[in-house]
Design a protein around this motif. Structure first.
Motif, PDB file in Angstrom:
ATOM      1  N   UNK A   1      -7.743   6.291   6.440  1.00 25.43           N
ATOM      2  CA  UNK A   1      -6.478   5.589   6.209  1.00 25.43           C
ATOM      3  C   UNK A   1      -6.361   5.142   4.758  1.00 25.43           C
ATOM      4  N   UNK A   2      -7.473   4.650   4.187  1.00 21.25           N
ATOM      5  CA  UNK A   2      -7.455   4.225   2.780  1.00 21.25           C
ATOM      6  C   UNK A   2      -7.219   5.408   1.845  1.00 21.25           C
ATOM      7  N   UNK A   3      -7.825   6.555   2.138  1.00 20.15           N
ATOM      8  CA  UNK A   3      -7.618   7.739   1.285  1.00 20.15           C
ATOM      9  C   UNK A   3      -6.178   8.242   1.372  1.00 20.15           C
ATOM     10  N   UNK A   4      -5.547   8.130   2.542  1.00 21.87           N
ATOM     11  CA  UNK A   4      -4.135   8.520   2.673  1.00 21.87           C
ATOM     12  C   UNK A   4      -3.243   7.610   1.834  1.00 21.87           C
ATOM     13  N   UNK A   5      -3.561   6.320   1.799  1.00 21.16           N
ATOM     14  CA  UNK A   5      -2.802   5.408   0.963  1.00 21.16           C
ATOM     15  C   UNK A   5      -3.010   5.676  -0.533  1.00 21.16           C
ATOM     16  N   UNK A   6      -4.233   6.054  -0.892  1.00 24.04           N
ATOM     17  CA  UNK A   6      -4.509   6.398  -2.293  1.00 24.04           C
ATOM     18  C   UNK A   6      -3.788   7.689  -2.682  1.00 24.04           C
ATOM     19  N   UNK A   7      -3.690   8.625  -1.759  1.00 23.72           N
ATOM     20  CA  UNK A   7      -2.925   9.842  -2.024  1.00 23.72           C
ATOM     21  C   UNK A   7      -1.450   9.524  -2.269  1.00 23.72           C
ATOM     22  N   UNK A   8      -0.904   8.619  -1.462  1.00 24.05           N
ATOM     23  CA  UNK A   8       0.494   8.217  -1.643  1.00 24.05           C
ATOM     24  C   UNK A   8       0.705   7.514  -2.965  1.00 24.05           C
ATOM     25  N   UNK A   9      -0.262   6.676  -3.362  1.00 24.53           N
ATOM     26  CA  UNK A   9      -0.154   5.963  -4.645  1.00 24.53           C
ATOM     27  C   UNK A   9      -0.268   6.903  -5.831  1.00 24.53           C
ATOM     28  N   UNK A  10      -1.002   8.000  -5.674  1.00 31.34           N
ATOM     29  CA  UNK A  10      -1.189   8.961  -6.776  1.00 31.34           C
ATOM     30  C   UNK A  10      -0.055   9.974  -6.858  1.00 31.34           C
ATOM     31  N   UNK A  11       0.782  10.049  -5.850  1.00 33.64           N
ATOM     32  CA  UNK A  11       1.864  11.046  -5.853  1.00 33.64           C
ATOM     33  C   UNK A  11       2.938  10.716  -6.883  1.00 33.64           C
TER      34      UNK A  11
END
Length: 362
Positions: free
Chosen positions: A352-362
Motif C-alpha cells: 500500500x505504501x509503494x502504491x502511494x509512492x508511485x502516485x506521488x511520483x507520477x
C-alpha cells in the motif's frame, strides 16, 4: 558521465611491499598534517589576538618537504604523490568540517582503510596498468584501454589490493518497461515495489553475526602484534569484506533493475541517521544498507536516463489508503495488513505504501 571503475590487483610479494610503503607514507603525512592543524586551531582558540592563518594543502606540503622529509629518508622510497594527495585530502576534510557538512578528520591507524593516490604517467593495457614509481601491475579483469586516467587510487581491504579511477561512461537511453514505480524500503523485506515485486534483503550481517562474534571472541587474548594475532585480524577482515560484498551485490542488482526498466522511480526521503537512533532497529537498518541504496540509485538513474523522485519523509504513505486516499489516524508497526475503514480496501501495508509512492511520483 564520470563514474568510478574499481578492480582487484594481481600482485607479487615485492609489489605488495611497495604498495604497503606507499600506504605508510600517506598515513604518516595525514597524521602529521592533522596534528599540526589541530595545534594551529588550539593556538587560535587560546590566542584570538595572535591568530595563525589556517594552512592550505599546498602550505602543508611545503612544510612537509622542509621539516619532515630531511628526518624521514624513507619518504624518498615512494612517489611524492602519496603524501601530497594525503595532505590535499586533509585540507578538503577540514573545509567540509568547517562547513558542518562532515565531522572533523581523525587520525588514521595502520591496517584500517589503507589507501593512497598517484598521478602522472599512467598507462593502461588489457590486463595490466602502469603507475609511477611502482611500474606495471596486473589485474584479474580486462581494463578499458580506450580511456587513460589522470590519477588512480590504490586501497587495501583485508589482504586484497584494489585500484580505482574515474572514467567517462556514455549515457544509456533505452525504452523502459514501466512508466513509473513506487519503492517502499523496509526491514522485513528490503523493498516492495508497486508492481507487486518483493525484494528480500541479503541480511548478510545477521547471517554471519555469530561466526564473526566467535572469531572476535577467540582473538581476545592473543598478544597484539603477534603472528597469530595478525592472522586472526586478516580472517576477521575477510569476513567483514564478505558481509559487505553480499550486501552490495543485492543492492546493485535491485538499483540496476529499477533504473533500467522504469522511467520514474518514487522513493521516500528517509532520515537514516534518525532511524539509527532506535537501538532496537539500528542493527537491522544498517544491515539493509538504505544509504547505499539511495547512493547507487542516484547515479544509475542518471546513467540509464531515469528520473528519481524523492517523496517528502513526512508524507503518510503507510497510513494513506491507495484507493480512496483516506488517511488513518495511526498505523502501528505491528499491523502488517492495511485495512481502510472508509472503502474496505485491504492489502499488505508495504505494498500500500509503494502504491502511494508511485502516485506521488507520477
Amino acid at each position: 558521465m564520470l563514474l568510478g571503475f574499481k578492480t582487484e590487483l594481481r600482485l607479487n610479494n615485492k609489489q605488495r611491499t611497495a604498495l604497503a610503503k606507499h600506504c605508510g607514507v600517506s598515513r604518516h603525512a595525514w597524521n602529521w598534517g592533522l596534528g599540526l592543524t589541530k595545534q594551529i586551531l588550539d593556538h587560535n582558540r587560546d590566542n584570538p589576538e595572535d591568530k595563525i592563518k589556517f594552512p592550505t594543502g599546498i602550505d602543508l606540503h611545503k612544510w612537509l618537504v622542509a621539516q619532515v622529509k630531511p628526518i624521514c629518508p624513507w619518504y624518498y622510497e615512494v612517489s611524492k604523490c602519496a603524501p601530497q594527495y594525503a595532505l590535499r585530502q586533509l585540507a578538503q576534510a577540514w573545509k567540509d568540517a568547517f562547513k558542518k557538512n562532515k565531522k572533523p578528520p581523525r587520525f588514521k591507524r595502520k591496517g584500517k582503510h589503507d589507501s593512497f593516490t598517484l598521478d602522472g604517467s599512467i598507462q593502461l593495457d588489457h590486463f595490466k596498468i602502469r603507475v609511477p614509481k611502482i611500474g606495471w601491475l596486473r589485474t584479474y579483469e580486462r581494463l578499458p584501454v580506450r580511456f587513460q586516467p589522470k590519477s588512480v587510487t590504490i586501497s587495501r581491504t583485508a589482504d586484497r589490493w584494489f585500484i580505482s579511477f574515474k572514467m567517462d561512461f556514455e549515457l544509456v537511453n533505452r525504452p523502459k518497461l514501466y512508466p513509473v514505480v513506487g519503492v517502499d524500503l523496509g526491514i522485513k523485506a528490503l523493498a516492495v515495489l508497486s508492481t507487486g515485486i518483493v525484494v528480500e534483503g541479503a541480511k548478510s550481517y545477521q547471517k554471519y553475526e555469530k561466526k564473526l562474534s566467535r572469531m572476535q571472541w577467540l582473538n581476545r587474548h592473543k598478544q597484539i602484534g603477534s603472528a597469530n594475532w595478525k592472522k586472526a585480524q586478516v580472517k576477521i577482515a575477510r569476513l567483514h569484506r564478505k558481509i559487505a560484498n553480499i550486501r552490495k551485490d543485492t543492492l546493485h542488482k535491485l538499483t540496476s533493475y529499477l533504473a533500467q526498466n522504469h522511467s520514474r522511480i518514487g522513493v521516500e526521503n528517509l532520515n537514516v541517521s534518525g532511524m539509527m537512533a532506535n537501538h532496537k532497529l539500528a542493527k537491522a537498518i544498517q544491515d539493509m544498507g538504505f544509504h547505499e541504496f539511495k547512493r547507487q540509485l542516484e547515479y544509475k538513474c542518471q546513467l540509464y536516463g531515469a528520473t528519481l523522485v524523492e517523496v517528502d519523509r513526512w508524507y503518510p504513505s503507510t497510513k494513506t489508503c491507495s484507493q480512496c486516499h483516506t488517511v488513518k489516524d495511526e498505523m502501528p508497526l505491528s499491523e502488517r495488513v492495511f485495512r481502510c475503514d472508509n472503502c474496505g480496501f485491504e492489502c499488505d501495508r508495504d505494498l500500500n505504501a509503494s502504491l502511494n509512492l508511485e502516485l506521488a511520483a507520477s
